[in-house]
Design a protein around this motif. Sequence first.
Motif, PDB file in Angstrom:
ATOM      1  N   ASN A 160      31.269  38.899  33.871  1.00 56.38           N
ATOM      2  CA  ASN A 160      32.332  38.937  34.873  1.00 56.38           C
ATOM      3  C   ASN A 160      32.493  40.301  35.518  1.00 56.38           C
ATOM      4  O   ASN A 160      32.581  40.421  36.745  1.00 56.38           O
ATOM      5  CB  ASN A 160      33.658  38.499  34.243  1.00 56.38           C
ATOM      6  CG  ASN A 160      33.748  36.999  34.041  1.00 56.38           C
ATOM      7  OD1 ASN A 160      33.097  36.237  34.753  1.00 56.38           O
ATOM      8  ND2 ASN A 160      34.526  36.577  33.067  1.00 56.38           N
ATOM      9  N   ASP A 177      39.875  31.486  42.958  1.00 53.38           N
ATOM     10  CA  ASP A 177      38.778  31.205  42.034  1.00 53.38           C
ATOM     11  C   ASP A 177      38.847  29.717  41.698  1.00 53.38           C
ATOM     12  O   ASP A 177      39.726  29.266  40.964  1.00 53.38           O
ATOM     13  CB  ASP A 177      38.913  32.057  40.767  1.00 53.38           C
ATOM     14  CG  ASP A 177      37.648  32.025  39.920  1.00 53.38           C
ATOM     15  OD1 ASP A 177      36.735  31.248  40.253  1.00 53.38           O
ATOM     16  OD2 ASP A 177      37.582  32.773  38.926  1.00 53.38           O
ATOM     17  N   GLY A 180      38.252  28.130  38.017  1.00 49.76           N
ATOM     18  CA  GLY A 180      38.145  29.472  37.435  1.00 49.76           C
ATOM     19  C   GLY A 180      38.404  29.554  35.950  1.00 49.76           C
ATOM     20  O   GLY A 180      38.439  30.665  35.397  1.00 49.76           O
ATOM     21  N   GLY A 183      40.356  32.399  33.682  1.00 50.83           N
ATOM     22  CA  GLY A 183      40.687  33.512  34.564  1.00 50.83           C
ATOM     23  C   GLY A 183      39.925  34.798  34.327  1.00 50.83           C
ATOM     24  O   GLY A 183      40.271  35.824  34.910  1.00 50.83           O
ATOM     25  N   LEU A 186      38.488  36.282  37.641  1.00 51.97           N
ATOM     26  CA  LEU A 186      39.549  36.692  38.557  1.00 51.97           C
ATOM     27  C   LEU A 186      40.245  37.958  38.059  1.00 51.97           C
ATOM     28  O   LEU A 186      40.642  38.812  38.856  1.00 51.97           O
ATOM     29  CB  LEU A 186      40.550  35.549  38.736  1.00 51.97           C
ATOM     30  CG  LEU A 186      41.571  35.692  39.863  1.00 51.97           C
ATOM     31  CD1 LEU A 186      40.897  36.022  41.193  1.00 51.97           C
ATOM     32  CD2 LEU A 186      42.400  34.421  39.986  1.00 51.97           C
ATOM     33  N   LEU A 200      44.310  31.208  40.644  1.00 53.20           N
ATOM     34  CA  LEU A 200      43.433  30.583  39.659  1.00 53.20           C
ATOM     35  C   LEU A 200      43.621  29.077  39.771  1.00 53.20           C
ATOM     36  O   LEU A 200      44.701  28.548  39.496  1.00 53.20           O
ATOM     37  CB  LEU A 200      43.775  31.078  38.256  1.00 53.20           C
ATOM     38  CG  LEU A 200      42.874  30.584  37.116  1.00 53.20           C
ATOM     39  CD1 LEU A 200      41.426  31.025  37.338  1.00 53.20           C
ATOM     40  CD2 LEU A 200      43.380  31.098  35.775  1.00 53.20           C
ATOM     41  N   ASP A 202      42.453  25.254  38.773  1.00 56.48           N
ATOM     42  CA  ASP A 202      41.724  24.429  37.800  1.00 56.48           C
ATOM     43  C   ASP A 202      42.631  23.297  37.340  1.00 56.48           C
ATOM     44  O   ASP A 202      43.772  23.172  37.810  1.00 56.48           O
ATOM     45  CB  ASP A 202      41.253  25.276  36.604  1.00 56.48           C
ATOM     46  CG  ASP A 202      39.907  24.804  36.057  1.00 56.48           C
ATOM     47  OD1 ASP A 202      39.743  23.579  35.882  1.00 56.48           O
ATOM     48  OD2 ASP A 202      39.025  25.652  35.814  1.00 56.48           O
ATOM     49  N   LYS A 242      32.179  30.036  40.968  1.00 52.10           N
ATOM     50  CA  LYS A 242      31.329  30.646  39.939  1.00 52.10           C
ATOM     51  C   LYS A 242      30.945  29.597  38.900  1.00 52.10           C
ATOM     52  O   LYS A 242      31.791  29.004  38.250  1.00 52.10           O
ATOM     53  CB  LYS A 242      32.055  31.814  39.268  1.00 52.10           C
ATOM     54  CG  LYS A 242      31.216  32.535  38.206  1.00 52.10           C
ATOM     55  CD  LYS A 242      31.942  33.776  37.674  1.00 52.10           C
ATOM     56  CE  LYS A 242      31.078  34.499  36.665  1.00 52.10           C
ATOM     57  NZ  LYS A 242      31.017  33.783  35.372  1.00 52.10           N
TER      58      LYS A 242
END
Length: 337
Positions: A160, A177, A180, A183, A186, A200, A202, A242
Motif C-alpha cells: 500500500n 477507494d 477498499g 482501508g 486509503l 472508503l 465497500d 485496487k
Amino acid sequence: MTSTPPHPAQLIVELGFGFIVSGALAAVTELGVADRLVQGPKSAALLSEELGTDASSLYRALRLLASAGVFTEDAEGRFGLTPAAELLRSQTQGSLRDAVLMLTQNIFWAPTGELADTIRTGKTPFDRIFGKPFFDYLASDAAAGATFHRGMSSLSDLENGPIARSYDFSPFQKVVDIGGGHGGFLIEVLQSSPKIRGVLFDHAHVLAESRIARAGFADRCEHATGDFFQEVPAGADVYVLKRILHDWSDEVCVGILRNCRSAMAPGGRVLVVDTVIPPGNAPHGGKVLDVMMLASLPGRERTEAEFGKLFAQAGLRLSRVIPTPTAMSITEAVAET
C-alpha cells in the motif's frame, strides 16, 4: 555471480513438487509454530508438546521448510526463526501469517487441483465445488470470508505505501477507494496528501473492520456502503480500483468502469491498481496470479493493451501506466472527450 539454472529434468520435478512446500507452509502457519520460537530455537518434540501435535510429523514438515529457507535446524535438531519465518508470527510488523492462510485456503487450493478441466472448458470449477460463485460463497461462509479479507489486508499492507507514494494525489480534493476493504490503501493516500479527503466504499460487513478511525483519519474520511456493480459515490476527483478488476470478466469490468465514468467530477480519473502483464518470458508475479484467477474466479490479469480496450468501451482513455516498487502498476484513465 549468477546461479546455474537447474537441469531441465530437475526443474520439472521441482515444479511438480511445489504444492508440497505450500502445504507444509500452510500447516505450520495455521499451527502457530513461529510464535512458539520467539524466545529461541526448540526441538520438534518440545513444540509438539506445546501445540498438541505429532512430533515426528511436525519435524518432517519443519525440516522441509528449513531446506527452503523458512526456519533453520541446528545440529541438535532444534528449529529457529529466519527472517522469512519471522513474517509468519501473528504479532509482528509486516506479518504475512494471514496472507499465507488466505492464499492456501481451500477456495484456491481445490479449484487449482482441477485446472486441467478449467483449461479444457474455459470455466472455473469453483461453483460446482462450493455450490456458488466465489464472492457469494465468501459472503455465506463467515470463517472463509474473514480469512480472505484478513489475508488481503495483510498482503496489501506490504504494497500500500509504495503504491500510494508512486502517484501524486496532491492536486485532488476527493478520492474514493472502491471495494477498499479495511482501508489500508486509503490510509496511505491520506497520509501522503494531507489536504485530500477520502471515501472508503465497500459492503457493510467489510467496513465493520475498517482501520480508518484507528489510523486517526475519521475526520477526513467517510464510509459508504453499496454495490459497485450498481453505482459508486458521486463527485470525486479520483476513483481507485485496487485489486478489483482482475476478479471479473471484461464485460463486468466495463460496467464497473462506466459507473466510475458516470460518477466522477469533471477532470477526474480512474486509477486501476492491478498487475500489468509484460511481454516476453521473464518471470512476473502477475503471471502466477493470472492462473490463480483462472482457477477460482471469472477474472484475469491484463496487458496494457487489454486495459486500453476496457477503458475505451467505458468511455475512458488510458492516459498512462505508472510502475511501482511492487508487482502492481497504476493504470490511469481519464474521460474520453
